[in-house]
Design a protein around this motif. Structure first.
Motif, mmCIF file in Angstrom:
data_model
loop_
_atom_site.group_PDB
_atom_site.id
_atom_site.type_symbol
_atom_site.label_atom_id
_atom_site.label_comp_id
_atom_site.label_asym_id
_atom_site.label_seq_id
_atom_site.Cartn_x
_atom_site.Cartn_y
_atom_site.Cartn_z
ATOM 1 N N LYS A 68 -0.641 0.101 -2.414
ATOM 2 C CA LYS A 68 0.912 0.592 -2.683
ATOM 3 C C LYS A 68 1.971 0.414 -1.708
ATOM 4 O O LYS A 68 3.250 0.355 -1.062
ATOM 5 C CB LYS A 68 1.441 1.999 -3.907
ATOM 6 N N PHE A 69 1.486 1.368 -0.652
ATOM 7 C CA PHE A 69 2.003 1.423 0.596
ATOM 8 C C PHE A 69 1.831 0.444 1.918
ATOM 9 O O PHE A 69 3.223 0.397 2.145
ATOM 10 C CB PHE A 69 0.760 3.016 1.769
ATOM 11 N N LEU A 70 0.586 -0.541 1.458
ATOM 12 C CA LEU A 70 0.831 -1.642 2.302
ATOM 13 C C LEU A 70 1.701 -2.308 1.628
ATOM 14 O O LEU A 70 2.245 -3.355 2.943
ATOM 15 C CB LEU A 70 -0.609 -2.204 1.802
ATOM 16 N N PHE A 71 1.997 -2.084 0.278
ATOM 17 C CA PHE A 71 2.527 -3.566 -0.695
ATOM 18 C C PHE A 71 4.501 -2.626 0.311
ATOM 19 O O PHE A 71 5.757 -4.052 0.793
ATOM 20 C CB PHE A 71 2.921 -3.170 -1.385
ATOM 21 N N SER A 72 4.305 -1.849 0.107
ATOM 22 C CA SER A 72 6.271 -1.809 -0.089
ATOM 23 C C SER A 72 6.303 -1.363 2.562
ATOM 24 O O SER A 72 7.596 -1.732 2.273
ATOM 25 C CB SER A 72 6.057 0.249 0.138
ATOM 26 N N ALA A 73 4.785 -1.042 2.708
ATOM 27 C CA ALA A 73 5.432 -1.787 4.183
ATOM 28 C C ALA A 73 5.239 -2.701 4.792
ATOM 29 O O ALA A 73 6.248 -3.291 5.146
ATOM 30 C CB ALA A 73 4.737 -1.339 5.004
ATOM 31 N N ASN A 74 4.689 -3.674 4.166
ATOM 32 C CA ASN A 74 4.805 -5.082 3.868
ATOM 33 C C ASN A 74 4.814 -5.686 5.937
ATOM 34 O O ASN A 74 5.797 -6.005 6.210
ATOM 35 C CB ASN A 74 5.755 -5.758 3.491
ATOM 36 N N ASN A 75 4.058 -5.331 6.464
ATOM 37 C CA ASN A 75 4.210 -5.686 8.203
ATOM 38 C C ASN A 75 3.011 -6.533 8.848
ATOM 39 O O ASN A 75 2.273 -5.761 8.569
ATOM 40 C CB ASN A 75 3.881 -3.625 8.947
ATOM 41 N N LEU A 76 3.536 -6.829 8.922
ATOM 42 C CA LEU A 76 2.703 -8.093 9.823
ATOM 43 C C LEU A 76 1.309 -7.922 10.344
ATOM 44 O O LEU A 76 0.467 -7.897 10.249
ATOM 45 C CB LEU A 76 3.573 -9.115 10.684
ATOM 46 N N PHE A 77 0.846 -6.531 11.372
ATOM 47 C CA PHE A 77 0.225 -5.614 11.656
ATOM 48 C C PHE A 77 -0.898 -5.489 10.710
ATOM 49 O O PHE A 77 -1.679 -5.380 10.683
ATOM 50 C CB PHE A 77 0.949 -5.102 12.784
ATOM 51 N N LEU A 78 -0.221 -4.948 10.211
ATOM 52 C CA LEU A 78 -1.010 -3.614 8.944
ATOM 53 C C LEU A 78 -1.485 -4.484 7.942
ATOM 54 O O LEU A 78 -2.925 -4.601 7.903
ATOM 55 C CB LEU A 78 0.157 -2.628 8.261
ATOM 56 N N ASN A 79 -0.642 -5.656 7.638
ATOM 57 C CA ASN A 79 -1.317 -6.925 7.104
ATOM 58 C C ASN A 79 -2.671 -7.331 7.195
ATOM 59 O O ASN A 79 -3.346 -7.464 6.697
ATOM 60 C CB ASN A 79 -1.055 -7.565 6.074
ATOM 61 N N LEU A 80 -2.182 -8.096 9.182
ATOM 62 C CA LEU A 80 -3.452 -8.488 9.811
ATOM 63 C C LEU A 80 -4.223 -7.707 9.574
ATOM 64 O O LEU A 80 -6.273 -8.374 9.068
ATOM 65 C CB LEU A 80 -2.947 -9.140 10.789
ATOM 66 N N LEU A 81 -4.343 -6.298 9.925
ATOM 67 C CA LEU A 81 -5.894 -5.346 10.729
ATOM 68 C C LEU A 81 -6.155 -4.769 8.999
ATOM 69 O O LEU A 81 -7.506 -5.117 9.127
ATOM 70 C CB LEU A 81 -4.401 -4.143 11.349
ATOM 71 N N TRP A 82 -6.073 -5.216 7.532
ATOM 72 C CA TRP A 82 -6.293 -4.676 6.522
ATOM 73 C C TRP A 82 -7.135 -6.326 6.542
ATOM 74 O O TRP A 82 -8.306 -6.065 6.038
ATOM 75 C CB TRP A 82 -4.980 -4.093 5.698
#
Lengths: 214, 263
Positions: B55-69
């Motif tokens: 939920k947090f990841l989707f709302s942030a939807n940040n390139l760097f975070l997504n790739l990191l995850w």
């Protein structure tokens, strides 16, 4: 020049884990020589072949194949000069036809352009029906597999035969026939065998246990 | 039609279903109670955490975070894959990571760019969910395929050496084992594809339908994901074998004992 030696082993010893398999083996084999390596089972005949084929390195000593020290770079080319028959005729599983197809398709053999018909005279000599080509290797007897392995070695026209207990599954008549077959060929021949048949045919016998020619 | 939310209270009612296994286990002493509760609790904790995290990841939807995850997911998949190969982690972790990354990331990007045609191709919803599905399947394929490849060569040691002695290159000698392992690794996926829709409705499709989409949208997604799964599984098994082979065989063409665990 000294180029006449096919294979030289100089004071070679082999260790597996912590166990010494053999030590101090020196052996010189000239082109065209035909010799037997004798010794009871477990004395390291198969391991010696493993050394020549580059599956293991000696703990001590040197192995020269055509005056070159065997190493990971040249071993692939050296193996292509050898026609080997392994102790158990480990042809794997699948149809006999596919075994030959696989071996003939290897890059090392492709240029020979061997066709299935070329096998027929060898099948006749070694008393195998050509129908065996259709059969599955897992259903064959040890003697049949052994003859197929001998035929494989013979048809590849290599410079050097390395036969490990090649007739252990054959009866006396076929043993003699096999020895006669290889005696007639001009190539260098090393046979590991504790069978007297080979010793009757080949003039030079090297004893692994005594580490010298008999 | 949007998805019908389940309240936390209603979800609690679903747990009442567990009365059935509890009663059965009591009567017949099935020895299933402990494993059942262990698995149910683990599932709940893990999913709740993942739920909040996504939920947090989707709302942030940040390139760097997504790739990191996605990278972290790949690392975990690689870790469990390598552990099952009985190969030494230190020797093959990086190469297997490369193989998984290429086969997961490459295929997901292809899907996002050319099939779903997203504006933001690193969108968390697609990158992470599709990536996860591909990874799960690659992992299963790799566990079967890589184990089969090395175990059959080990088991066939004599034949393998015999073929090398007859002048085969390492590629040639290993080819039959590569073929066999790829078939084994792909078999479950191919079988699942061939019966899809008849035997069972696949999970993703069910999800999309429950989420309120038309079944026709659902099957399009399902077909797309299955194509992605079969290709990425095949690619990752193939790449893992090709890459680890360089490490696991000596220059003499023999399996190196020091890259395997417990020898």
């Amino acid at each position: 020049m000294g180029g006449i030696y096919m294979l030289k082993l100089k004071e070679v010893s082999l260790i597996y884990g912590r166990k010494e398999v053999f030590s101090g083996i020196s052996l010189e084999i000239k082109k065209g020589d035909k010799i037997v390596i004798s010794g009871s089972s477990g004395c390291g005949k198969t391991s010696l072949f493993g050394l020549i084929l580059g599956f293991v390195f000696p703990a001590e000593g040197r192995i020269l194949f055509e005056n070159e020290v065997v190493n990971p770079q040249n071993i692939w080319a050296l193996r292509r000069k050898i026609a080997y028959v392994d102790q158990d005729a480990s042809l794997g599983a699948g149809r006999v036809e596919d075994w030959f197809g696989f071996i003939f398709s290897l890059q090392a053999n492709r240029k020979l352009g061997i066709k299935q018909e070329d096998l027929i005279p060898l099948f006749d000599y070694f008393e195998l029906d050509k129908e065996i080509l259709e059969e599955r290797i897992e259903n064959l007897s040890g003697g049949q597999r052994q003859r197929l392995a001998l035929i494989t070695a013979a048809i590849l026209k290599r410079e050097f035969f390395l036969l490990d207990e090649p007739t252990s599954f054959l009866d006396n008549r076929l043993k003699k026939k096999t020895a006669e077959f290889f005696m007639k060929l001009p190539q260098t021949l090393i046979v590991a065998s504790h069978d007297s048949t080979w010793q009757n045919y080949l003039e030079k016998v090297f004893s692994m246990e005594k580490r010298k020619w008999l | 039609m949007a998805v019908v939310d389940i309240s936390w209270f209603s979800l609690g009612i679903a747990f009442m279903l567990l009365i059935i296994p509890v009663v059965l286990s009591r009567i017949y002493k099935l020895k299933l109670l402990r494993p059942l509760f262990y698995s149910v609790s683990r599932m709940c904790v893990q999913l709740v955490l993942v739920g909040f995290f996504l939920k947090f990841l989707f709302s942030a939807n940040n390139l760097f975070l997504n790739l990191l995850w996605l990278g972290a997911m790949i690392l975990v998949a690689v870790w469990s894959a390598v552990r099952s190969f009985s190969l030494k982690m230190s020797k093959v972790l990086v190469p297997v990571f490369l193989s998984f990354s290429l086969s997961t990331f490459g295929i997901v990007l292809f899907i996002n760019i050319w099939v779903v045609r997203l504006d933001f191709v690193f969108d968390a919803r697609y990158l992470i969910i599709l990536g996860g599905m591909l990874l799960g399947n690659s992992l299963r394929g790799n566990i079967i395929g890589i184990a089969s490849f090395y175990n059959s060569i080990k088991k066939d040691d004599k034949r393998f050496k015999y073929v090398l002695a007859l002048g085969a290159s390492l590629n040639e000698a290993a080819l039959p084992y590569l073929q066999e392992s790829m078939v084994l690794a792909l078999k479950p996926t191919l079988a699942a594809m061939a019966t899809m829709g008849i035997v069972a409705l696949p999970g993703m499709m069910t999800g999309v339908i429950l989420g309120g989409a038309s079944p026709l949208v659902a099957i399009k997604y399902q077909i797309m994901i299955m194509l992605a799964i079969v290709v990425s599984t095949m690619l990752s098994v193939f790449l893992t074998i090709i890459i680890t082979r360089k490490i696991c065989f000596s220059g003499l063409g023999i399996l190196r004992q020091d890259v395997f665990v417990g020898r």
